[in-house]
Design an enzyme around this catalytic site. Structure first.
Site, PDB file in Angstrom:
ATOM      1  N   TYR A 125      -5.156   4.953 -12.362  1.00 10.20           N
ATOM      2  CA  TYR A 125      -6.427   5.480 -11.869  1.00 10.20           C
ATOM      3  C   TYR A 125      -6.690   6.922 -12.275  1.00 10.20           C
ATOM      4  CZ  TYR A 125      -7.055   1.371  -8.866  1.00 10.20           C
ATOM      5  OH  TYR A 125      -7.227   0.102  -8.383  1.00 10.20           O
ATOM      6  N   ASP A 231      -3.885   0.969  -3.706  1.00 13.99           N
ATOM      7  CA  ASP A 231      -5.313   0.702  -3.499  1.00 13.99           C
ATOM      8  C   ASP A 231      -5.502  -0.736  -3.028  1.00 13.99           C
ATOM      9  OD1 ASP A 231      -8.072   1.032  -3.585  1.00 13.99           O
ATOM     10  OD2 ASP A 231      -8.199   0.434  -5.695  1.00 13.99           O
TER      11      ASP A 231
END
Ligand code: ATP
Length: 336
Positions: A125, A231
Protein backbone atom coordinates in the site's frame (compact mmCIF):
# COMPACT_ATOMS: atom_id res chain seq x y z
CA UNK A 1 -5.62 18.97 34.09
CA UNK A 2 -7.49 19.83 30.91
CA UNK A 3 -6.36 18.19 27.71
CA UNK A 4 -7.07 19.87 24.39
CA UNK A 5 -7.71 17.68 21.37
CA UNK A 6 -8.21 18.56 17.72
CA UNK A 7 -11.72 17.71 16.53
CA UNK A 8 -12.64 17.22 12.87
CA UNK A 9 -16.43 17.07 12.44
CA UNK A 10 -16.08 15.78 8.89
CA UNK A 11 -18.57 15.22 6.09
CA UNK A 12 -21.88 13.42 5.56
CA UNK A 13 -23.02 11.94 8.87
CA UNK A 14 -19.74 13.16 10.42
CA UNK A 15 -21.07 16.26 12.19
CA UNK A 16 -24.09 14.36 13.56
CA UNK A 17 -22.08 11.54 15.11
CA UNK A 18 -19.36 13.92 16.33
CA UNK A 19 -21.86 16.18 18.14
CA UNK A 20 -23.38 13.11 19.77
CA UNK A 21 -19.95 11.80 20.78
CA UNK A 22 -18.82 15.10 22.30
CA UNK A 23 -22.07 15.31 24.31
CA UNK A 24 -21.35 11.88 25.78
CA UNK A 25 -17.69 12.79 26.48
CA UNK A 26 -18.85 15.93 28.28
CA UNK A 27 -21.39 13.93 30.31
CA UNK A 28 -18.57 11.54 31.20
CA UNK A 29 -16.60 14.44 32.67
CA UNK A 30 -13.62 13.66 30.46
CA UNK A 31 -12.29 17.20 31.00
CA UNK A 32 -11.42 17.68 27.36
CA UNK A 33 -11.23 20.95 25.50
CA UNK A 34 -11.89 20.88 21.77
CA UNK A 35 -10.19 22.80 18.99
CA UNK A 36 -12.45 22.40 15.96
CA UNK A 37 -10.61 22.19 12.67
CA UNK A 38 -11.68 21.27 9.16
CA UNK A 39 -10.72 18.62 6.63
CA UNK A 40 -12.36 16.98 3.66
CA UNK A 41 -15.23 18.31 1.57
CA UNK A 42 -16.40 20.80 4.22
CA UNK A 43 -12.89 22.29 4.39
CA UNK A 44 -12.66 22.41 0.61
CA UNK A 45 -15.94 24.29 0.31
CA UNK A 46 -14.85 26.86 2.91
CA UNK A 47 -11.15 27.28 2.20
CA UNK A 48 -10.44 25.68 -1.17
CA UNK A 49 -8.17 23.17 0.56
CA UNK A 50 -8.91 19.58 1.57
CA UNK A 51 -6.37 19.52 4.35
CA UNK A 52 -5.67 23.09 5.50
CA UNK A 53 -2.39 23.92 7.26
CA UNK A 54 -4.32 25.05 10.35
CA UNK A 55 -5.64 21.51 10.71
CA UNK A 56 -2.17 19.99 10.45
CA UNK A 57 -0.88 22.54 12.96
CA UNK A 58 -3.63 21.72 15.47
CA UNK A 59 -2.95 17.98 15.25
CA UNK A 60 0.79 18.58 15.61
CA UNK A 61 0.22 20.85 18.61
CA UNK A 62 -2.31 18.74 20.53
CA UNK A 63 -0.94 15.36 19.35
CA UNK A 64 -4.41 13.81 19.61
CA UNK A 65 -7.32 14.19 17.20
CA UNK A 66 -10.85 12.79 17.09
CA UNK A 67 -12.00 12.62 13.49
CA UNK A 68 -15.32 11.94 11.79
CA UNK A 69 -15.45 10.40 8.30
CA UNK A 70 -14.25 12.61 5.46
CA UNK A 71 -15.23 12.79 1.83
CA UNK A 72 -12.35 13.14 -0.61
CA UNK A 73 -13.70 14.75 -3.80
CA UNK A 74 -12.56 12.84 -6.87
CA UNK A 75 -9.87 14.57 -8.93
CA UNK A 76 -8.73 17.12 -6.32
CA UNK A 77 -5.14 15.97 -6.01
CA UNK A 78 -5.62 13.56 -3.10
CA UNK A 79 -6.45 9.90 -3.45
CA UNK A 80 -7.39 9.89 0.23
CA UNK A 81 -7.11 12.50 2.99
CA UNK A 82 -6.84 9.71 5.55
CA UNK A 83 -3.77 8.33 3.78
CA UNK A 84 -2.31 11.85 3.58
CA UNK A 85 -2.74 12.26 7.35
CA UNK A 86 -1.10 8.88 8.01
CA UNK A 87 1.88 9.87 5.88
CA UNK A 88 2.20 13.40 7.27
CA UNK A 89 2.31 12.23 10.91
CA UNK A 90 3.93 8.82 10.29
CA UNK A 91 0.96 7.09 11.97
CA UNK A 92 2.47 3.65 11.73
CA UNK A 93 0.04 1.66 13.87
CA UNK A 94 -3.54 1.10 12.77
CA UNK A 95 -5.33 -0.33 15.80
CA UNK A 96 -8.78 -1.85 15.32
CA UNK A 97 -10.63 -3.51 18.21
CA UNK A 98 -13.45 -5.94 17.36
CA UNK A 99 -15.70 -6.75 20.30
CA UNK A 100 -19.04 -8.56 20.43
CA UNK A 101 -21.91 -6.39 21.64
CA UNK A 102 -25.49 -7.46 22.38
CA UNK A 103 -28.30 -6.77 19.89
CA UNK A 104 -26.00 -6.23 16.94
CA UNK A 105 -26.43 -8.09 13.71
CA UNK A 106 -23.57 -10.46 14.31
CA UNK A 107 -23.26 -14.17 13.69
CA UNK A 108 -20.76 -14.37 16.55
CA UNK A 109 -22.54 -12.29 19.15
CA UNK A 110 -20.97 -13.48 22.37
CA UNK A 111 -17.36 -14.31 22.11
CA UNK A 112 -15.19 -11.96 20.05
CA UNK A 113 -12.79 -9.64 21.85
CA UNK A 114 -9.69 -9.00 19.77
CA UNK A 115 -7.54 -6.18 18.46
CA UNK A 116 -5.91 -6.07 15.03
CA UNK A 117 -2.67 -4.08 14.90
CA UNK A 118 -1.87 -3.32 11.28
CA UNK A 119 1.37 -1.81 10.01
CA UNK A 120 0.20 1.35 8.31
CA UNK A 121 3.09 2.72 6.27
CA UNK A 122 4.90 -0.05 4.37
CA UNK A 123 4.30 -2.93 1.99
CA UNK A 124 2.13 -2.97 -1.11
CA UNK A 125 0.00 0.00 0.00
CA UNK A 126 2.96 2.37 0.14
CA UNK A 127 2.52 2.50 -3.63
CA UNK A 128 6.23 2.45 -4.40
CA UNK A 129 7.24 1.63 -7.94
CA UNK A 130 3.73 1.37 -9.37
CA UNK A 131 4.08 0.93 -13.11
CA UNK A 132 2.01 -0.30 -15.99
CA UNK A 133 3.83 -1.16 -19.20
CA UNK A 134 3.14 0.92 -22.30
CA UNK A 135 0.97 -1.74 -23.83
CA UNK A 136 -1.00 -2.00 -20.59
CA UNK A 137 -0.28 -5.72 -20.35
CA UNK A 138 2.02 -5.81 -17.33
CA UNK A 139 1.77 -4.07 -13.98
CA UNK A 140 4.41 -3.96 -11.25
CA UNK A 141 4.73 -2.68 -7.72
CA UNK A 142 7.52 -2.73 -5.13
CA UNK A 143 6.59 -4.25 -1.82
CA UNK A 144 9.08 -2.96 0.70
CA UNK A 145 9.24 -4.21 4.28
CA UNK A 146 11.89 -2.91 6.66
CA UNK A 147 13.36 -4.14 9.91
CA UNK A 148 12.56 -0.76 11.51
CA UNK A 149 8.93 -0.80 10.32
CA UNK A 150 8.42 -4.40 11.39
CA UNK A 151 10.06 -3.95 14.75
CA UNK A 152 8.08 -0.90 15.79
CA UNK A 153 4.70 -2.39 14.86
CA UNK A 154 5.37 -5.72 16.57
CA UNK A 155 6.68 -3.91 19.63
CA UNK A 156 3.55 -1.75 19.61
CA UNK A 157 1.40 -4.90 19.60
CA UNK A 158 3.26 -6.52 22.49
CA UNK A 159 3.28 -3.29 24.53
CA UNK A 160 -0.46 -2.98 23.90
CA UNK A 161 -0.96 -6.54 25.15
CA UNK A 162 1.02 -5.79 28.31
CA UNK A 163 -0.76 -2.47 28.92
CA UNK A 164 -4.25 -3.84 28.47
CA UNK A 165 -3.78 -7.16 30.27
CA UNK A 166 -4.09 -9.27 27.13
CA UNK A 167 -2.26 -12.55 27.03
CA UNK A 168 -1.54 -13.55 23.45
CA UNK A 169 -0.17 -11.98 20.26
CA UNK A 170 -0.70 -13.75 16.93
CA UNK A 171 1.80 -12.83 14.21
CA UNK A 172 0.11 -13.14 10.80
CA UNK A 173 2.31 -13.55 7.72
CA UNK A 174 2.84 -15.38 4.44
CA UNK A 175 6.53 -16.13 4.83
CA UNK A 176 6.23 -19.53 3.12
CA UNK A 177 5.56 -17.79 -0.22
CA UNK A 178 6.65 -14.16 0.25
CA UNK A 179 10.00 -15.31 1.59
CA UNK A 180 11.82 -11.97 1.47
CA UNK A 181 9.17 -9.50 2.67
CA UNK A 182 6.92 -11.53 4.93
CA UNK A 183 10.01 -13.54 5.86
CA UNK A 184 11.73 -10.43 7.25
CA UNK A 185 8.57 -9.42 9.12
CA UNK A 186 8.32 -12.85 10.73
CA UNK A 187 12.02 -12.97 11.64
CA UNK A 188 11.85 -9.57 13.35
CA UNK A 189 8.56 -10.50 15.05
CA UNK A 190 10.20 -13.57 16.58
CA UNK A 191 13.07 -11.43 17.89
CA UNK A 192 10.69 -8.93 19.47
CA UNK A 193 8.44 -11.68 20.89
CA UNK A 194 11.43 -13.18 22.70
CA UNK A 195 11.65 -9.97 24.72
CA UNK A 196 8.11 -10.48 26.09
CA UNK A 197 8.20 -13.89 27.78
CA UNK A 198 5.00 -13.20 29.73
CA UNK A 199 2.96 -12.85 26.53
CA UNK A 200 2.15 -15.96 24.54
CA UNK A 201 3.08 -15.61 20.87
CA UNK A 202 1.88 -17.77 18.01
CA UNK A 203 2.25 -17.51 14.24
CA UNK A 204 -0.39 -18.02 11.57
CA UNK A 205 -0.23 -17.90 7.80
CA UNK A 206 -2.72 -15.30 6.61
CA UNK A 207 -5.07 -17.64 4.74
CA UNK A 208 -5.31 -19.98 7.71
CA UNK A 209 -5.82 -16.95 9.96
CA UNK A 210 -8.89 -15.90 7.94
CA UNK A 211 -10.39 -19.37 8.22
CA UNK A 212 -9.67 -19.55 11.95
CA UNK A 213 -11.19 -16.11 12.49
CA UNK A 214 -14.45 -17.27 10.97
CA UNK A 215 -14.49 -20.69 12.64
CA UNK A 216 -13.10 -19.92 16.11
CA UNK A 217 -12.76 -16.15 16.61
CA UNK A 218 -12.63 -16.54 20.39
CA UNK A 219 -9.07 -17.92 20.18
CA UNK A 220 -7.68 -14.51 19.12
CA UNK A 221 -6.49 -11.75 21.42
CA UNK A 222 -4.05 -9.37 19.66
CA UNK A 223 -3.22 -9.86 15.96
CA UNK A 224 -0.21 -8.09 14.43
CA UNK A 225 0.44 -8.06 10.70
CA UNK A 226 1.63 -6.12 7.69
CA UNK A 227 -0.34 -3.43 5.87
CA UNK A 228 -2.29 -5.31 3.18
CA UNK A 229 -3.10 -8.37 5.31
CA UNK A 230 -4.13 -6.06 8.17
CA UNK A 231 -6.48 -4.08 5.96
CA UNK A 232 -8.37 -7.19 4.97
CA UNK A 233 -8.29 -8.92 8.34
CA UNK A 234 -9.51 -5.87 10.25
CA UNK A 235 -12.60 -5.57 8.04
CA UNK A 236 -13.20 -9.30 8.37
CA UNK A 237 -13.13 -8.79 12.15
CA UNK A 238 -15.54 -5.85 11.91
CA UNK A 239 -17.88 -8.15 10.02
CA UNK A 240 -17.60 -10.78 12.74
CA UNK A 241 -19.03 -8.40 15.31
CA UNK A 242 -21.80 -6.86 13.25
CA UNK A 243 -20.30 -4.51 10.69
CA UNK A 244 -18.78 -1.09 10.40
CA UNK A 245 -21.38 0.73 12.54
CA UNK A 246 -19.57 -0.60 15.61
CA UNK A 247 -15.97 -0.55 14.39
CA UNK A 248 -13.59 2.10 15.72
CA UNK A 249 -9.99 2.58 14.70
CA UNK A 250 -6.90 4.47 15.78
CA UNK A 251 -3.93 5.59 13.74
CA UNK A 252 -1.01 6.04 16.08
CA UNK A 253 2.49 7.42 15.63
CA UNK A 254 5.26 8.60 17.92
CA UNK A 255 4.13 12.24 17.75
CA UNK A 256 0.39 12.13 17.03
CA UNK A 257 -2.63 9.87 17.16
CA UNK A 258 -5.95 10.11 15.32
CA UNK A 259 -9.06 8.29 16.53
CA UNK A 260 -12.02 7.60 14.27
CA UNK A 261 -14.94 5.49 13.17
CA UNK A 262 -13.95 3.04 10.47
CA UNK A 263 -17.05 3.61 8.34
CA UNK A 264 -17.40 6.30 5.69
CA UNK A 265 -19.49 9.44 5.54
CA UNK A 266 -22.69 7.52 4.63
CA UNK A 267 -24.12 10.17 2.28
CA UNK A 268 -27.31 8.09 1.88
CA UNK A 269 -28.42 8.87 5.45
CA UNK A 270 -26.59 12.18 6.06
CA UNK A 271 -28.73 14.91 7.62
CA UNK A 272 -31.46 12.52 8.70
CA UNK A 273 -30.27 12.24 12.31
CA UNK A 274 -30.38 8.45 12.29
CA UNK A 275 -26.69 7.51 12.05
CA UNK A 276 -25.34 5.13 14.65
CA UNK A 277 -22.77 7.02 16.77
CA UNK A 278 -21.28 3.88 18.38
CA UNK A 279 -18.22 3.49 16.18
CA UNK A 280 -17.03 7.04 16.86
CA UNK A 281 -17.89 6.68 20.55
CA UNK A 282 -15.78 3.52 20.69
CA UNK A 283 -13.02 5.46 18.91
CA UNK A 284 -13.34 8.07 21.67
CA UNK A 285 -12.92 5.26 24.23
CA UNK A 286 -9.69 4.23 22.48
CA UNK A 287 -8.62 7.87 22.67
CA UNK A 288 -9.27 7.96 26.43
CA UNK A 289 -7.13 4.83 26.82
CA UNK A 290 -4.38 6.57 24.85
CA UNK A 291 -4.70 9.60 27.15
CA UNK A 292 -4.21 7.21 30.09
CA UNK A 293 -7.82 7.59 31.19
CA UNK A 294 -8.59 3.87 31.22
CA UNK A 295 -11.24 4.18 33.95
CA UNK A 296 -13.20 6.72 31.89
CA UNK A 297 -12.79 4.57 28.78
CA UNK A 298 -14.18 1.59 30.70
CA UNK A 299 -17.22 3.55 31.92
CA UNK A 300 -17.91 4.71 28.38
CA UNK A 301 -17.71 1.17 26.95
CA UNK A 302 -19.92 -0.17 29.76
CA UNK A 303 -22.56 2.49 29.03
CA UNK A 304 -22.49 1.67 25.30
CA UNK A 305 -22.85 -2.04 26.10
CA UNK A 306 -25.72 -1.42 28.54
CA UNK A 307 -27.53 0.74 25.98
CA UNK A 308 -27.16 -1.89 23.27
CA UNK A 309 -28.36 -4.51 25.77
CA UNK A 310 -31.44 -2.47 26.69
CA UNK A 311 -32.21 -2.03 22.99
CA UNK A 312 -34.55 0.88 23.68
CA UNK A 313 -32.76 3.53 21.59
CA UNK A 314 -31.19 1.63 18.72
CA UNK A 315 -30.75 3.36 15.36
CA UNK A 316 -32.24 1.81 12.19
CA UNK A 317 -28.98 0.08 11.16
CA UNK A 318 -29.34 -1.97 14.37
CA UNK A 319 -33.00 -2.69 13.74
CA UNK A 320 -34.43 0.10 15.92
CA UNK A 321 -36.20 3.34 15.13
CA UNK A 322 -34.10 5.64 17.30
CA UNK A 323 -32.10 8.76 16.44
CA UNK A 324 -28.43 9.60 16.79
CA UNK A 325 -29.23 12.12 19.52
CA UNK A 326 -31.57 9.74 21.36
CA UNK A 327 -28.96 7.00 21.29
CA UNK A 328 -26.33 9.38 22.66
CA UNK A 329 -28.67 10.58 25.42
CA UNK A 330 -29.40 6.99 26.41
CA UNK A 331 -25.67 6.22 26.62
CA UNK A 332 -24.98 9.40 28.61
CA UNK A 333 -27.77 8.45 31.05
CA UNK A 334 -26.11 5.07 31.67
CA UNK A 335 -22.62 6.38 32.45
CA UNK A 336 -21.84 4.90 35.83
P1 ATP B 1 -17.86 6.89 1.77
O1 ATP B 1 -17.83 7.25 0.32
O2 ATP B 1 -17.67 8.08 2.66
O3 ATP B 1 -16.96 5.73 2.13
P2 ATP B 1 -20.02 4.98 1.62
O4 ATP B 1 -21.51 5.17 1.70
O5 ATP B 1 -19.42 4.44 0.39
O6 ATP B 1 -19.36 6.38 2.04
P3 ATP B 1 -20.00 4.02 4.25
O7 ATP B 1 -20.19 5.42 4.67
O8 ATP B 1 -19.06 3.20 5.05
O9 ATP B 1 -19.55 3.99 2.77
O10 ATP B 1 -21.44 3.35 4.25
C1 ATP B 1 -21.76 2.04 3.81
C2 ATP B 1 -23.20 1.76 4.24
O11 ATP B 1 -23.25 1.64 5.66
C3 ATP B 1 -24.17 2.87 3.87
O12 ATP B 1 -25.42 2.31 3.52
C4 ATP B 1 -24.30 3.66 5.12
O13 ATP B 1 -25.55 4.32 5.26
C5 ATP B 1 -24.11 2.62 6.21
N1 ATP B 1 -23.47 3.22 7.39
C6 ATP B 1 -22.16 3.57 7.51
N2 ATP B 1 -21.93 4.11 8.72
C7 ATP B 1 -23.10 4.11 9.38
C8 ATP B 1 -23.51 4.57 10.69
N3 ATP B 1 -22.64 5.12 11.56
N4 ATP B 1 -24.79 4.43 11.04
C9 ATP B 1 -25.68 3.87 10.19
N5 ATP B 1 -25.37 3.43 8.96
C10 ATP B 1 -24.09 3.54 8.55
Amino acid sequence: MTTTIAVIRGDGIGPEIMDATLQVLDALGAGLRYEFVEAGLSAYEKTGELLPQATLDAIAQHRVALKSPLTTPVGEGFSSINVALRRRFDLYANVRPAVSFPNTRSRFAQNVDLITVRENTEGAYAGEGQQVSEDGATATLIQKITRRGSERIVRYAFDLAVRTGRRKVTVVHKANILKSTSGLFLKVAREVAAQYPAIECNELIVDNCCMQLVMRPEQFDVIVTTNLFGDIISDLCAGLVGGLGLAPGANIGADAAIFEAVHGSAPDIAGKGIANPCALLLGAAQMLDHLQQAALAGRLRDAIRATLEAADSLTPDLGGSGTTQGFARAIAARLG
